[in-house]
Enzyme design. Sequence first.
Site, PDB file in Angstrom:
ATOM      1  N   ASP A  18     -43.599-113.759   3.319  1.00 18.93           N
ATOM      2  CA  ASP A  18     -44.555-114.620   2.627  1.00 18.93           C
ATOM      3  C   ASP A  18     -45.348-113.831   1.580  1.00 18.93           C
ATOM      4  O   ASP A  18     -46.122-112.943   1.931  1.00 18.93           O
ATOM      5  CB  ASP A  18     -45.514-115.222   3.657  1.00 18.93           C
ATOM      6  CG  ASP A  18     -46.278-116.425   3.140  1.00 18.93           C
ATOM      7  OD1 ASP A  18     -46.285-116.644   1.923  1.00 18.93           O
ATOM      8  OD2 ASP A  18     -46.860-117.148   3.956  1.00 18.93           O
ATOM      9  N   CYS A  58     -45.480-121.403  -2.226  1.00 18.95           N
ATOM     10  CA  CYS A  58     -44.865-121.440  -0.900  1.00 18.95           C
ATOM     11  C   CYS A  58     -44.353-122.783  -0.415  1.00 18.95           C
ATOM     12  O   CYS A  58     -43.200-122.869   0.025  1.00 18.95           O
ATOM     13  CB  CYS A  58     -45.811-120.825   0.124  1.00 18.95           C
ATOM     14  SG  CYS A  58     -47.527-121.257  -0.082  1.00 18.95           S
ATOM     15  N   HIS A 114     -45.889-125.040   6.935  1.00 20.87           N
ATOM     16  CA  HIS A 114     -46.484-125.318   5.618  1.00 20.87           C
ATOM     17  C   HIS A 114     -45.766-126.423   4.843  1.00 20.87           C
ATOM     18  O   HIS A 114     -45.655-126.380   3.622  1.00 20.87           O
ATOM     19  CB  HIS A 114     -46.561-124.048   4.761  1.00 20.87           C
ATOM     20  CG  HIS A 114     -47.643-124.125   3.723  1.00 20.87           C
ATOM     21  ND1 HIS A 114     -47.801-123.191   2.728  1.00 20.87           N
ATOM     22  CD2 HIS A 114     -48.612-125.055   3.518  1.00 20.87           C
ATOM     23  CE1 HIS A 114     -48.825-123.504   1.962  1.00 20.87           C
ATOM     24  NE2 HIS A 114     -49.340-124.649   2.428  1.00 20.87           N
ATOM     25  N   ASP A 272     -40.586-115.840   0.108  1.00 22.52           N
ATOM     26  CA  ASP A 272     -40.706-117.221  -0.365  1.00 22.52           C
ATOM     27  C   ASP A 272     -41.047-117.321  -1.845  1.00 22.52           C
ATOM     28  O   ASP A 272     -40.755-118.331  -2.482  1.00 22.52           O
ATOM     29  CB  ASP A 272     -41.711-118.009   0.478  1.00 22.52           C
ATOM     30  CG  ASP A 272     -43.140-117.501   0.354  1.00 22.52           C
ATOM     31  OD1 ASP A 272     -43.355-116.369  -0.132  1.00 22.52           O
ATOM     32  OD2 ASP A 272     -44.061-118.242   0.764  1.00 22.52           O
TER      33      ASP A 272
END
Length: 470
Positions: A18, A58, A114, A272
Amino acid sequence: MAASVRPDRPNVVIFVGDDHGYGDLSCMGSPTVRTPRLDELAASGALLTNWYSNSPVCSPSRAALLSGRYPGNAGVRSILQGYRTTPGLTQDVPTLATALSELGYHTELVGKWHLGLTPESRPEAHGFASTFGHLAGAVDYYSHIHYSPNNRRVTMNGQTHLGTPLHDLWENGSEIYHDGEYLTDLVAGRAASAVRRAAAEAEPFFLYVPFNAPHYPLHAPAKYKERFDHLPWDQMIMAAMISALDDAVGSVLDELTRQGLRENTIVAYMSDNGPSREIRNWLDGTQTPYRGSSSGGLKGHKFSLFEGGIRVPGTVSWPAVIGAGQVIDEPMAAMDVFPTVLTAAGGKPERYELDGRDVLPVLADGAASPHDRLFWEQGAQTAVRQGCWKLVLNGQLEEGLPPAEPVFLADLAEDPGETMNRAAGHPEVVSELTAAATTWRDGIEQRWAEEWLPRIPDIDTYVFPPGVST
């Protein structure tokens, strides 16, 4: 191994980092970060030097990975807020988990979702039989609290509310507490356990492990910080967090080996999006952009459609099929994971609406990329890659600033860092790619207005503006 004798129904493990850049792994040339387990993963299969996220932020990038579609065709184009009433990926967008579960796979998520917090948006509603992790974009690594909504005045259903911190750790749809336990370690332990449980069953499994690391807040246990205490704080904490992530990947690889599953398991890793420059990374009130994460010499970062925002580390290993020690330069993208894995599992990609393509021939047989063009959009920015040519319209380097140049053409074969604008010398290429990018973007906008936007109540509350990477 020849295509005609590839084994059936491989297991699948997909790791996602991430907010770290193209240059943040030692196998990608980092002089500061050490990632021996990810290096080992790359050496056992292929290192992908032209691997792309489908978005520089993201939520859309994860939507593309799981749906096999461009983010605009999956209905998730911007970062989703972490309120428990936030809608996200709709149930009429099939995910890879959905498709594999229909083929008899056990499907499990361990890590960050998410893609929405309403019941119909959660991973349990998108094909995952077992889940553990957090639903919002980031949490404190020890308390697992999502602080982003704190003290924000937001409007929901016509009423103004004051946002508060939200605890955000869940198992199979129920809230659980592991106060004081480092999240990356929790993910590592749960993922390794998932492999052990799956090994005892007859069916193959799909394990999706999207880490929170190294997204802010920048937390790491002392043992990891001590490995890099010779570095300045910003580089040290980034290296420490990625080192913890690397160990977590290693624990899953070791479990696959112990269970005798490594040979016929597809294991992939990617970030990501590009590196975060957000000032909140500093944790001390510093107002200058954070530069502890590296784009590896590429231009741009998280939010930008220049290469640094979308070209990310990529590795894939399947010892039974993909030859070891490869470095593959063909352009491919996260949306290709769905059709590639589904085909390997014996499924039929033609049953689904997909923008991605099966890239196993590229990985196993040395074929060329199946993509004539790849497209991206973020806020006012639009980009397209065709062969060596990359066109960026209204490209931005920093949020809130005007475009660096309204039309930027790069020859990525000669200039991967996009240091020179070749637009003036190649008007015919600019004309062709501008027309292609504009036509593609118009289609995304039309579908957004007609199909997706009407489904998002209070969009200003639940979805960050498309020009913001927070």
